[in-house]
Design an enzyme around this catalytic site. Structure first.
Site, PDB file in Angstrom:
ATOM      1  N   PHE A 122      57.700  90.544 -32.602  1.00 46.05           N
ATOM      2  CA  PHE A 122      56.491  90.925 -33.318  1.00 46.05           C
ATOM      3  C   PHE A 122      56.902  91.480 -34.676  1.00 46.05           C
ATOM      4  O   PHE A 122      57.794  92.333 -34.750  1.00 46.05           O
ATOM      5  CB  PHE A 122      55.736  91.990 -32.510  1.00 46.05           C
ATOM      6  CG  PHE A 122      54.457  92.439 -33.148  1.00 46.05           C
ATOM      7  CD1 PHE A 122      53.316  91.661 -33.079  1.00 46.05           C
ATOM      8  CD2 PHE A 122      54.395  93.661 -33.810  1.00 46.05           C
ATOM      9  CE1 PHE A 122      52.123  92.077 -33.666  1.00 46.05           C
ATOM     10  CE2 PHE A 122      53.206  94.083 -34.400  1.00 46.05           C
ATOM     11  CZ  PHE A 122      52.070  93.294 -34.324  1.00 46.05           C
ATOM     12  N   ARG A 242      51.872 100.099 -25.900  1.00 42.26           N
ATOM     13  CA  ARG A 242      52.368 101.478 -26.024  1.00 42.26           C
ATOM     14  C   ARG A 242      52.722 102.129 -24.682  1.00 42.26           C
ATOM     15  O   ARG A 242      53.722 102.862 -24.615  1.00 42.26           O
ATOM     16  CB  ARG A 242      51.377 102.323 -26.828  1.00 42.26           C
ATOM     17  CG  ARG A 242      51.618 102.120 -28.313  1.00 42.26           C
ATOM     18  CD  ARG A 242      50.628 102.798 -29.210  1.00 42.26           C
ATOM     19  NE  ARG A 242      51.003 102.510 -30.595  1.00 42.26           N
ATOM     20  CZ  ARG A 242      50.153 102.463 -31.614  1.00 42.26           C
ATOM     21  NH1 ARG A 242      48.860 102.706 -31.411  1.00 42.26           N
ATOM     22  NH2 ARG A 242      50.579 102.184 -32.819  1.00 42.26           N
ATOM     23  N   GLN A 278      71.241 129.652 -11.772  1.00 45.91           N
ATOM     24  CA  GLN A 278      69.811 129.503 -12.052  1.00 45.91           C
ATOM     25  C   GLN A 278      69.561 128.888 -13.438  1.00 45.91           C
ATOM     26  O   GLN A 278      68.631 128.105 -13.611  1.00 45.91           O
ATOM     27  CB  GLN A 278      69.144 130.875 -11.959  1.00 45.91           C
ATOM     28  CG  GLN A 278      67.683 130.789 -11.621  1.00 45.91           C
ATOM     29  CD  GLN A 278      67.091 132.156 -11.341  1.00 45.91           C
ATOM     30  OE1 GLN A 278      67.391 133.124 -12.046  1.00 45.91           O
ATOM     31  NE2 GLN A 278      66.270 132.237 -10.322  1.00 45.91           N
ATOM     32  N   GLY A 340      80.869 119.429 -22.452  1.00 48.05           N
ATOM     33  CA  GLY A 340      81.833 118.619 -23.182  1.00 48.05           C
ATOM     34  C   GLY A 340      81.898 117.196 -22.663  1.00 48.05           C
ATOM     35  O   GLY A 340      82.023 116.238 -23.434  1.00 48.05           O
ATOM     36  N   GLU A 363      57.077 101.383 -32.713  1.00 48.41           N
ATOM     37  CA  GLU A 363      55.701 101.087 -32.284  1.00 48.41           C
ATOM     38  C   GLU A 363      54.729 102.204 -32.636  1.00 48.41           C
ATOM     39  O   GLU A 363      53.867 102.575 -31.855  1.00 48.41           O
ATOM     40  CB  GLU A 363      55.651 100.753 -30.787  1.00 48.41           C
ATOM     41  CG  GLU A 363      56.095  99.328 -30.549  1.00 48.41           C
ATOM     42  CD  GLU A 363      55.797  98.837 -29.142  1.00 48.41           C
ATOM     43  OE1 GLU A 363      56.753  98.426 -28.491  1.00 48.41           O
ATOM     44  OE2 GLU A 363      54.624  98.852 -28.736  1.00 48.41           O
TER      45      GLU A 363
END
Lengths: 385, 265
Positions: A122, A242, A278, A340, A363
């Site tokens: 497109f 979309r 946590q 890392g 888009e």
């Protein structure tokens, strides 16, 4: 979570997941590193009938809708966004033909797209015309029973690889937004060629290239819809496509969550797996919440579109903007959790983070999506007064 | 062109274990799969059909649940299939198996090309393909790694050898067995999966094909498996020291001495 998919939809999901695991994952790093187009993978997807998902059955497809599309795209994106972009861009090129093509055009082009014999693309964006699509400069002039196209299109996914291009060009510069027309241009048309292939931050397996029209001559029967409908074609196409970008976001974010959670369970620091801390567990929890919320939105909007709903611009934009912002966050957090290791190319998450960025841009940038949503809200609340 | 691909349902040998008491395969909880080499045979058949046109049928002998492998083959793109299932076929060795398969090929209306995997991963004999060709009275080429030319009269194939490959012209009808180099199996297709879901696998027994029960199964077999056992681990071992390069060379020497590997000239 169970989204109550039909048997056929589950079949699509399972097949795409199998191909993603067996075929795409083993080669994704190399395709990215070499910036190599996934020709073999596209062949495998074609053999699996996946290019037919959204093409009506009478043109050799499976007649699926937006939901079938997002299920397939999500699974492929979980493994590699470069590959899924290549795949999904063919549908982006096909939608204008599905939505606005006449019988001869559908018969000729959709059959080739459904079989995977040809990729589609497109083309709207130009070097000086991105978000402001109305400012495109590419001209198409009718001469006899031909149109002569001049100008260029920039950053076209599948450029140079596709055989079928849906191209928007100006036919009447005096008519503003009503002066644009959508055309089908074929690879090999006289005066149609390609500019340089771009090098990119992410989705490096996908081909992004300039299209050049130099007195390009095409027969007049290549017009999609009618003269002057170019932007209608583009906007209706985006309404359909979309949620597919949203599905790419859900897929890559799910892939990043899979990697981060698995890593956090085995990586030990202070004598304990880091998932037991946590700070890390909450990051993973937030990632999982965001991914599931985005998936629920994308599937719900896809079902809404498939119900035949008329005005889907607002929800289509929502199904693009929320998942893609989420994917940028989740892939970045995945790199953080791997620390890392995450920054190194031996692990797949740095690629996912690089790949995810484009989802907020292509888009229609997420800023433009919010404009669309804002305009729709203005209309809606204006009516309610 | 009419193509028949023979497939066998086998236990997923990556996970198979022997019962230490009875010395039989522990089949409970072990998934059944298409013999991996037969997937290459199927891929070869699909490529041949793409090149030459025609139809591809799948033939299998096994218990009723082996209908599953025929359905799987349809997911990959086969046009149809036939399952040979009968108590009379039980306990067949390779000789008795080829009697049943040859009758199956005829029941399917014959073929221009019959394709088998080079061997099954459970029995590992590599005898059924060539044996079937003999039963059918057609020429055969084993260990095919690729096609060169196809026409209605013959097939030019590359036959894998230890030191390269031969180019062989096979007059048709004929049979080939294939090795993995013939091409990576494609993924199943959506249309194939949908067709497989609805497909009713035709089943035939010995009597349906005019076979005498004495020709097939255990009764028609010259060999019997008396015992299956896992080799005892002897516990003998030898540590090879030195630099990695020296140790590696020493390992090679030992393997050559033990005739586990051969060094080509």
């Amino acid at each position: 979570m169970d989204y109550f998919l039909s048997e056929e939809q589950e079949m699509i999901r399972d097949l795409c997941r199998q191909i993603a695991e067996e075929r795409i994952k083993p080669v994704r790093a190399e395709l990215d590193e070499k910036e190599e187009f996934p020709t073999e993978l596209m062949k495998a997807l074609a053999q699996a009938d996946l290019f037919g998902i959204i093409i009506p059955e009478e043109y050799g497809g499976l007649g699926g809708g937006c939901l079938e599309n997002v299920i397939a795209v999500e699974e492929l994106s979980r493994a590699c966004l470069g590959v899924s972009t290549t795949y999904a861009a063919s549908f982006l090129g096909a939608y204008p033909v599905i939505l606005f093509g006449n019988e001869e055009q559908k018969q000729k082009y959709l059959t080739q797209i459904a079989s995977g014999e040809q990729l589609a693309a497109f083309a709207l964006t130009e070097s000086a015309s991105g978000s402001d699509a109305g400012s495109i400069q590419t001209r198409a002039e009718k001469k006899g029973d031909e149109y002569i196209i001049n100008g260029s299109k920039q950053w076209i996914t599948n450029g140079g690889e596709a055989g079928i291009y849906s191209v928007v060009a100006i036919t009447d510069p005096n008519k503003g937004a009503r002066g644009a027309t959508a055309f089908i241009v074929e690879d090999g048309d006289p005066g149609f060629g390609y500019g340089k292939k771009e090098t990119k931050l992410g989705i490096r397996a996908s081909a992004t290239r300039e299209l050049i029209f130099n007195d390009c001559r095409i027969p007049a029967d290549r017009v999609l819809g009618r003269e002057g409908m170019g932007f209608v074609v583009a906007m209706r196409t985006f309404d359909q496509s979309r949620p597919g970008v949203g599905a790419q976001a859900v897929g890559v974010a799910q892939g990043a969550l899979d990697e981060a959670a698995a890593f956090a369970r085995v990586r030990k620091q202070f004598d304990k797996p880091i998932i037991t801390f946590q700070a890390v567990a909450h990051m993973l929890a937030n990632m999982a919440i965001q991914v599931e919320a985005a998936r629920a939105l994308v599937y719900a909007v896809a079902r809404f579109i498939d119900s035949g709903a008329k005005d889907t611009s607002k929800v289509s934009a929502m199904a693009k903007v929320f998942p893609t912002d989420m994917a940028m966050q989740v892939t970045t957090d995945a790199v953080q959790i791997l620390g890392g290791h995450g920054y190194m190319r031996e692990y797949p998450v740095e690629k996912m983070m690089r790949d995810a960025k484009i989802l907020q841009i292509y888009e229609g940038t997420n800023q433009i999506q919010r404009n669309v949503i804002g305009q729709e809200l203005n209309k809606e609340y204006g009516r309610k007064k | 062109m009419k193509i028949i691909v023979c497939v066998k349902q086998v236990p997923d040998t990556a996970n198979v274990k022997l019962d230490p008491e009875t010395h039989t395969l522990k089949r409970e909880g072990v998934a059944s799969i298409i013999n991996p080499f037969d997937l290459f045979a199927l891929e070869a058949g699909l490529r041949l059909r793409e090149q030459a046109g025609g139809e591809l049928q799948v033939l299998s002998m096994g218990p009723p649940q082996a209908a599953e492998v025929i359905k799987q083959a349809i997911e990959f793109g086969a046009d149809g299939g036939l399952l040979l299932a009968d108590r009379a076929f039980a306990g067949a060795d390779t000789w008795a198996t080829t009697a049943a398969l040859a009758a199956g090929v005829k029941a399917l209306g014959g073929a221009d090309v019959v394709i088998c995997g080079k061997q099954a991963v459970d029995g590992d004999t590599a005898q059924v393909g060539p044996g079937l060709a003999m039963r059918l009275g057609i020429p055969q080429v084993a260990f095919v790694k690729g096609f060169r030319e196809v026409d209605g009269q013959s097939l030019v194939v590359e036959r894998q050898m230890d030191d390269g490959f031969d180019v062989v012209k096979l007059p048709l009808p004929g049979l080939i067995t294939v090795v993995r180099e013939v091409g990576e199996p494609r993924p199943p297709s959506l249309k194939g999966k949908m067709r497989a879901k609805k497909y009713q696998v035709p089943v035939k027994g010995a009597a349906d094909m005019g076979l005498d029960a004495a020709q097939v199964g255990l009764a028609g077999s010259y060999t019997q498996v008396v015992e299956v056992f896992a080799p005892q681990a002897s516990g003998e071992r030898e540590m090879l020291g030195g630099a990695p390069a020296e140790a590696g060379a020493a390992v090679i020497d030992r393997l050559v001495q033990a005739k586990v590997i051969m060094v080509g000239s």
